[in-house]
Design an enzyme around this catalytic site. Structure first.
Site, PDB file in Angstrom:
ATOM      1  CG  HIS A  69      -2.075  -0.916   1.052  1.00 49.56           C
ATOM      2  ND1 HIS A  69      -1.902  -2.203   0.628  1.00 49.56           N
ATOM      3  CD2 HIS A  69      -3.399  -0.736   1.216  1.00 49.56           C
ATOM      4  CE1 HIS A  69      -3.097  -2.773   0.548  1.00 49.56           C
ATOM      5  NE2 HIS A  69      -4.015  -1.910   0.902  1.00 49.56           N
ATOM      6  CE  LYS A  84     -13.248   4.979   0.187  1.00 56.18           C
ATOM      7  NZ  LYS A  84     -14.234   5.367  -0.835  1.00 56.18           N
TER       8      LYS A  84
END
Length: 878
Positions: free
Chosen positions: A137, A545
């Site tokens: 990531h 999110k």
């Protein structure tokens, strides 16, 4: 600050002085004076001096273009050096109590006090399974070349940590430290080019080579000693309590740069690196194992009576096999078509058998001390890393499989698979999975997208068994998503059953996860295929999110709890795979608490968890840190399985349902429903500028034209971390808690905080986020960057943050944040003095760069440095 940290403070001070000397030498006294003035103003501002704060703002706003980059670099590099000193502190003899996990020996004593039998504890040790999945990531901002220098700084700090150094020895180490600090200063901290997926994979192999290769056997040796002392039990040589897997080169979800060809290349590269590392081990064993006495079985294996040094002979045979394998893999990597050698290494058993035969013979001949030396370490590396070095997960989005099968059914005249009902899809898939004839015609020419999906399945089918760990389906929603992948693998001719793990990552998908798995386990063909084992991945960042951190946490807990019970009832061993980001594991307590906060029984099938970006370096960047991190994981898993947390009471569940719904409503009212929110987000954070940072091989957005919903979770969190509002990590949580208090549940919340690890961990994580958030800095970003019409929205969010902090302190019954973790509170406070100027400067640079159509190169470069510096100051980016 406790006396315990004085050694770390003096290291930080020493490194700061060396950096100052370097800056003075490179750029002159006036730049160093400017940096020192800013530092003093920042310190005074943090202490509450309003005049100093205003002077700090004015000074940074008035920096000339020539001063921007040196000032940004000075504070950024200081934070990197601070992190290095802190990492060393966690393993130094003077600091181990500060951040190391509770010693395993103490855990065993505690377990015995709870009347657990030695046999129960031994069984738990035998079942121990830790699989850490390294992911690329894009949160590791620091360049690899600088990481190597920081590792060497760490080594120097370790060398200085001896009271018996002669003056000339100390001077030599200090000279090396000066060189390293100067080298770092004169090296660009920002990459010029975005890394390719192969570069990312090489970064992962470097972590194995530089840290894990030494750290894993060292941990197992230490673990074994604790077991012998506490339980009179030895860890079996063949035990595999730790495995490493990687997503680098295998994770193609939203990353068009990861192709089937890339995965094939990375698999070969990984095997090549394994031969390289094992050759070094075997060379040492060729040198060490010069003994002649052995068992008749070993003598025969080595070639009979005429062989004088049988162990050495066997090691030479292994060396030849490794050399031949390496040459073959090297040729393949160059694209040459070559025949494999007759002794090609493809399975761990080929390496294990000769080594283990030597081990058994040495023990049988009274040479146990030799058997338990380098040879044992190598045997443990074969078990942990083996021929593949790190196994690879393949990850792809569910709709890519649906599209591929739909294209095929249309070509075959069977209709449009995509438009079929779920039950029709399942019936078709099960029928084809049971069929002996192939479904894919030889002469079919599919679209490029479908061809890529099919080719990826062929790469899996061709790979040696054991080099691919699992196939993860992101955005999994229905049982057919899982069956579709099994069909595609069957059509590719995959000769083994690969674990296929659905990843549930939105709020709705988490809520439906148990239904999906119940349906799957009800299919006879599927039950026969999985042989009593199922892996399910739980998505953390995307669900947060989608719904906010509190609602997402509760949905994750409920989903795990339901899946555990369903699988238990069906007699299935469930492995839960946790897709967590960097926010777990800052310091020992949160990581330990996070594992203990999962539902009872969630770690019975072992722990499988992603280790992301910069957290890999913080937790596994040095062999000694690796030992500490693995001890923390092992202790937490043993504790969770032997002393499981309580089942939540009915009233606690009701309260969580209430506050989860309220927090989700509040979160979505801003993020989804407020028409001004996206415009505010883009203005108040460096979200658009982050796209210019060449961090990872993966695009920051799933769709280039979308809003927040199309943003990947990592840039979303990263952007809010930069402006210190830290919004994704708290928005909605405090409002949910307040709703529960308004409903008369404050006493229940206090009890939950005291008696329920799940809830107390949520509160603890909120406290840490609040300690890193900063109201005046977030407001300053608004003043410099945001249109005045949007200021009321920013003010609402900051007011909400201030109210949330009060609510959390009331529930935790604390006067100030992080009261129970003074070590981390102190660490954040120490950094703030250096991070604050970077934040102010970043807002100023964003302001300047947005005023110009073509910003000055020095402004852009300084901006990138502030982003890297704030990330270092916050210690977790995404």
């Amino acid at each position: 600050m406790n006396e315990q940290y004085s050694a770390m403070r003096s290291n930080v001070s020493m490194l700061g002085t060396l950096l100052g000397d370097t800056i003075k030498e490179a750029l002159g006294e006036h730049i160093l004076d400017r940096v020192e003035t800013i530092r003093k103003l920042s310190k005074s501002s943090r202490a509450g001096n309003e005049a100093s704060r205003q002077e700090l703002l004015t000074t940074l706003q008035n920096l000339s273009n020539d001063e921007l980059l040196p000032v940004a670099r000075a504070f950024s590099q200081f934070l990197n050096l601070t992190n290095t000193a802190e990492q060393y502190h966690s393993i130094s003899p003077h600091g181990e109590a500060a951040s190391n996990p509770e010693a395993l020996a103490q855990l065993f004593t505690r377990l015995k006090d709870k009347k657990l039998s030695d046999q129960d504890m031994r069984s738990a040790v035998d079942d121990l399974s830790i699989e850490l999945v390294l992911t690329a990531h894009p949160t590791e901002i620091t360049r690899r070349t600088l990481i190597h220098k920081l590792v060497e700084v760490n080594t120097c700090l370790s060398q200085l940590d001896h009271n018996d150094l002669a003056d000339y020895e100390r001077n030599k180490i200090m000279r090396r430290l000066r060189q390293l600090v100067a080298q770092s200063w004169h090296t660009d901290e920002i990459r010029k080019l975005r890394p390719s997926p192969v570069d990312e994979a090489k970064w992962g192999f470097a972590v194995v080579e530089n840290s894990l290769w030494e750290g894993v056997p060292a941990f197992l040796r230490e673990f074994n000693e604790q077991l012998e002392n506490s339980l009179d039990y030895r860890l079996p040589v063949e035990a595999v309590p730790i495995r490493f897997t990687s997503w680098m080169g295998g994770d193609r979800d939203g990353n068009p740069n990861v192709t089937a060809e890339i995965t094939r290349h990375v698999l070969l590269l990984s095997r090549w690196k394994a031969t390289d590392l094992f050759l070094r081990d075997i060379q040492v064993l060729v040198s060490e194992l010069s003994m002649s006495e052995c068992t008749p079985e070993l003598r025969e294996l080595a070639g009979g009576e005429e062989v004088l040094e049988p162990y050495r002979q066997l090691m030479k045979n292994v060396r030849t096999q490794l050399t031949n394998t390496q040459a073959y893999l090297e040729a393949r990597l160059k694209g040459e078509r070559v025949l494999p050698p007759h002794d090609l290494l493809v399975s761990n058993d080929q390496l294990w058998e000769p080594l283990y035969a030597c081990y058994q013979s040495l023990k049988a001949c009274g040479m146990e001390i030799i058997a338990n030396g380098q040879l044992l370490d190598t045997l443990r590396r074969v078990r942990c890393f083996g021929v593949p070095l790190v196994r690879i997960d393949v990850r792809q989005e569910s709709t890519r499989h649906t599209d591929a099968i739909a294209e095929l059914t249309r070509y075959l005249g069977l209709g449009d698979y995509e438009s079929w009902s779920e039950s029709d899809k399942q019936a078709f898939l099960v029928r084809e999975l049971n069929s002996k004839r192939p479904l894919v015609p030889l002469k079919w020419e599919p679209s490029a997208e479908t061809q890529e999906v099919l080719e990826t399945c062929r790469v899996i089918a061709e790979a040696p068994q054991g080099s691919i760990a699992a196939y993860v389906i992101s955005m999994a929603k229905v049982p057919s998503d899982v069956l579709a992948v099994h069909l595609l693998l069957k059509e590719a001719g995959c000769p083994f059953t690969l674990p296929v793990a659905p990843l549930f990552e939105t709020l709705d998908d988490l809520n439906n996860a148990d239904d999906v798995m119940t349906q799957l386990l009800g299919i006879d063909w599927y039950r026969g295929l999985i042989q009593g084992k199922q892996m399910v991945m739980i998505g953390y960042s995307d669900s947060a999110k989608d719904a906010g951190v509190m609602a997402a946490s509760w949905a994750q807990y409920r989903a795990q709890d339901a899946l555990i019970k369903t699988c238990e009832k069906a007699g299935i061993t469930l492995t839960l795979f946790h897709g967590r980001g960097g926010s777990i594991g800052r310091g020992g307590a949160p990581a330990h608490a996070a594992l203990l906060s999962q539902p009872p029984g969630s770690l019975k099938g072992g722990l499988r968890v992603t280790e992301q970006g910069e957290m890999i370096r913080f937790k596994f960047g040095l062999p000694e840190v690796t030992i500490s991190s693995l001890a923390l994981y092992a202790g937490a898993i043993l504790e969770a399985n032997l002393l499981p947390p309580p089942e939540p009471k009915k009233e606690w569940i009701e309260v969580m349902d209430l506050l989860s719904d309220a927090s989700c409503d509040m979160y979505r009212s801003y993020v989804r429903e407020n028409p001004e929110f996206v415009r505010y987000f883009r203005a108040a954070t460096p979200e658009l500028e982050l796209g210019k940072l060449p961090l990872g091989s993966r695009p920051a957005k799933r769709r280039p034209d979308g809003g927040v919903e199309s943003l990947r979770a990592i840039p979303w969190i990263f952007a809010w971390t930069q402006n210190r509002l830290m919004l994704p990590a708290w928005l909605g949580a405090g409002a949910g808690l307040q709703r529960a208090i308004d409903a008369g549940k404050q006493d229940v919340l206090a009890t939950m905080c005291r008696d329920w690890p799940f809830f107390s961990t949520r509160i603890g994580m909120l406290e840490m986020v609040f300690a890193k958030a900063d109201l005046w800095l977030a407001e300053y970003y608004d003043q410099r960057l945001v249109d005045k019409s949007l200021w009321p929205l920013g003010q609402q969010l900051r007011d909400q943050l201030a109210a949330d902090i009060k609510v959390v302190l009331a529930i935790a019954n604390d006067d100030h944040l992080m009261a129970d973790l003074p070590w981390i509170a102190e660490s954040i406070a120490l950094r703030n003095v250096y991070t604050d100027p970077l934040n102010v400067l970043q807002a100023e640079l964003l302001h300047r760069s947005r005023q110009q159509e073509h910003p000055d190169a020095c402004v852009e470069q300084a901006l990138m440095v502030t982003i890297a510096g704030v990330a270092a100051g916050m210690r977790n980016t995404g």
